[in-house]
Design a protein around this motif. Structure first.
Motif, mmCIF file in Angstrom:
data_model
loop_
_atom_site.group_PDB
_atom_site.id
_atom_site.type_symbol
_atom_site.label_atom_id
_atom_site.label_comp_id
_atom_site.label_asym_id
_atom_site.label_seq_id
_atom_site.Cartn_x
_atom_site.Cartn_y
_atom_site.Cartn_z
ATOM 1 N N SER A 141 0.834 -1.191 0.000
ATOM 2 C CA SER A 141 0.000 0.000 0.000
ATOM 3 C C SER A 141 0.873 1.246 0.000
ATOM 4 N N ILE A 142 0.455 2.243 -0.764
ATOM 5 C CA ILE A 142 1.166 3.508 -0.831
ATOM 6 C C ILE A 142 0.650 4.399 0.287
ATOM 7 N N HIS A 143 1.564 4.863 1.141
ATOM 8 C CA HIS A 143 1.141 5.613 2.313
ATOM 9 C C HIS A 143 0.429 6.917 1.961
ATOM 10 N N THR A 144 1.025 7.703 1.078
ATOM 11 C CA THR A 144 0.448 8.995 0.738
ATOM 12 C C THR A 144 0.296 9.146 -0.770
ATOM 13 N N MET A 145 -0.894 9.525 -1.195
ATOM 14 C CA MET A 145 -1.158 9.822 -2.585
ATOM 15 C C MET A 145 -1.809 11.192 -2.671
ATOM 16 N N GLY A 146 -1.728 11.795 -3.835
ATOM 17 C CA GLY A 146 -2.300 13.122 -3.946
ATOM 18 C C GLY A 146 -2.529 13.569 -5.366
ATOM 19 N N TRP A 147 -3.106 14.752 -5.464
ATOM 20 C CA TRP A 147 -3.363 15.395 -6.741
ATOM 21 C C TRP A 147 -2.658 16.737 -6.789
ATOM 22 N N TYR A 148 -2.042 17.019 -7.920
ATOM 23 C CA TYR A 148 -1.388 18.284 -8.184
ATOM 24 C C TYR A 148 -1.881 18.786 -9.524
ATOM 25 N N ARG A 149 -1.711 20.072 -9.772
ATOM 26 C CA ARG A 149 -2.146 20.611 -11.053
ATOM 27 C C ARG A 149 -1.144 21.636 -11.566
ATOM 28 N N GLN A 150 -1.167 21.832 -12.882
ATOM 29 C CA GLN A 150 -0.218 22.744 -13.501
ATOM 30 C C GLN A 150 -0.793 23.363 -14.764
ATOM 31 N N THR A 151 -0.552 24.656 -14.926
ATOM 32 C CA THR A 151 -0.890 25.384 -16.138
ATOM 33 C C THR A 151 0.415 25.863 -16.761
ATOM 34 N N PRO A 152 0.402 26.214 -18.058
ATOM 35 C CA PRO A 152 1.647 26.599 -18.735
ATOM 36 C C PRO A 152 2.431 27.713 -18.055
ATOM 37 N N GLY A 153 1.750 28.676 -17.465
ATOM 38 C CA GLY A 153 2.434 29.815 -16.875
ATOM 39 C C GLY A 153 2.738 29.717 -15.393
ATOM 40 N N LYS A 154 2.469 28.570 -14.797
ATOM 41 C CA LYS A 154 2.666 28.423 -13.363
ATOM 42 C C LYS A 154 3.380 27.124 -13.020
ATOM 43 N N GLN A 155 3.909 27.099 -11.789
ATOM 44 C CA GLN A 155 4.542 25.892 -11.275
ATOM 45 C C GLN A 155 3.466 24.880 -10.887
ATOM 46 N N ARG A 156 3.851 23.623 -10.863
ATOM 47 C CA ARG A 156 2.933 22.601 -10.406
ATOM 48 C C ARG A 156 2.624 22.840 -8.932
ATOM 49 N N GLU A 157 1.352 22.801 -8.581
ATOM 50 C CA GLU A 157 0.945 23.090 -7.225
ATOM 51 C C GLU A 157 0.138 21.947 -6.628
ATOM 52 N N LEU A 158 0.239 21.832 -5.322
ATOM 53 C CA LEU A 158 -0.511 20.821 -4.598
ATOM 54 C C LEU A 158 -1.989 21.170 -4.582
ATOM 55 N N VAL A 159 -2.824 20.176 -4.823
ATOM 56 C CA VAL A 159 -4.264 20.334 -4.714
ATOM 57 C C VAL A 159 -4.743 19.668 -3.428
ATOM 58 N N ALA A 160 -4.408 18.395 -3.258
ATOM 59 C CA ALA A 160 -4.816 17.657 -2.072
ATOM 60 C C ALA A 160 -3.997 16.388 -1.940
ATOM 61 N N THR A 161 -3.806 15.943 -0.703
ATOM 62 C CA THR A 161 -3.145 14.673 -0.440
ATOM 63 C C THR A 161 -3.953 13.890 0.573
ATOM 64 N N ILE A 162 -3.728 12.588 0.594
ATOM 65 C CA ILE A 162 -4.409 11.726 1.546
ATOM 66 C C ILE A 162 -3.510 10.558 1.894
ATOM 67 N N THR A 163 -3.481 10.191 3.169
ATOM 68 C CA THR A 163 -2.690 9.057 3.620
ATOM 69 C C THR A 163 -3.544 7.804 3.622
#
Length: 114
Positions: free
Chosen positions: A30-52
């Motif tokens: 089992s993977i302890h922590t998984m999450g979602w990140y998002r990115q647009t062309p003009g910005k850095q990839r950012e955290l959206v949400a994580t879950i353990t």
């Protein structure tokens, strides 16, 4: 190797909803922590949400009351329920597994029109 595959992206009107899914394969554990990140062309990839694996969650302030992250019965699956979508949410959404430096999916595009 662990592989992550996202699905569920698409084009929606502002105020609409989408549910993103991510399935991780290739790991016997089992993977302890998984999450979602998002990115647009003009910005850095950012955290959206994580879950353990224990259910602890963390959200970006911008999505705190609108998005919900959850794990499937199989702990190596993760979902992101996105409600009241805004044009600012338009981005490529990436699934992440926090193993070592991290594993990433190829991303799924979410486009919110106004």
């Amino acid at each position: 190797q662990v592989q992550l595959v996202e699905s569920g992206g698409g084009l929606v009107q502002a105020g609409g909803s989408l549910r993103l899914s991510c399935v991780a394969s290739g790991s016997m554990f089992s993977i302890h922590t998984m999450g979602w990140y998002r990115q647009t062309p003009g910005k850095q990839r950012e955290l959206v949400a994580t879950i353990t694996s224990g259910g602890s969650t963390n959200y970006a302030d911008s999505v705190k009351v609108r998005f919900t992250i959850s794990r499937g019965v199989a702990k190596n699956t993760v979902y992101l329920q996105m409600n009241n979508l805004k044009p600012e949410d338009t981005a490529i959404y990436y699934c992440n597994a926090a193993i070592g430096a991290g594993y990433w999916g190829k991303g799924t595009l979410v486009t919110v029109s106004s």
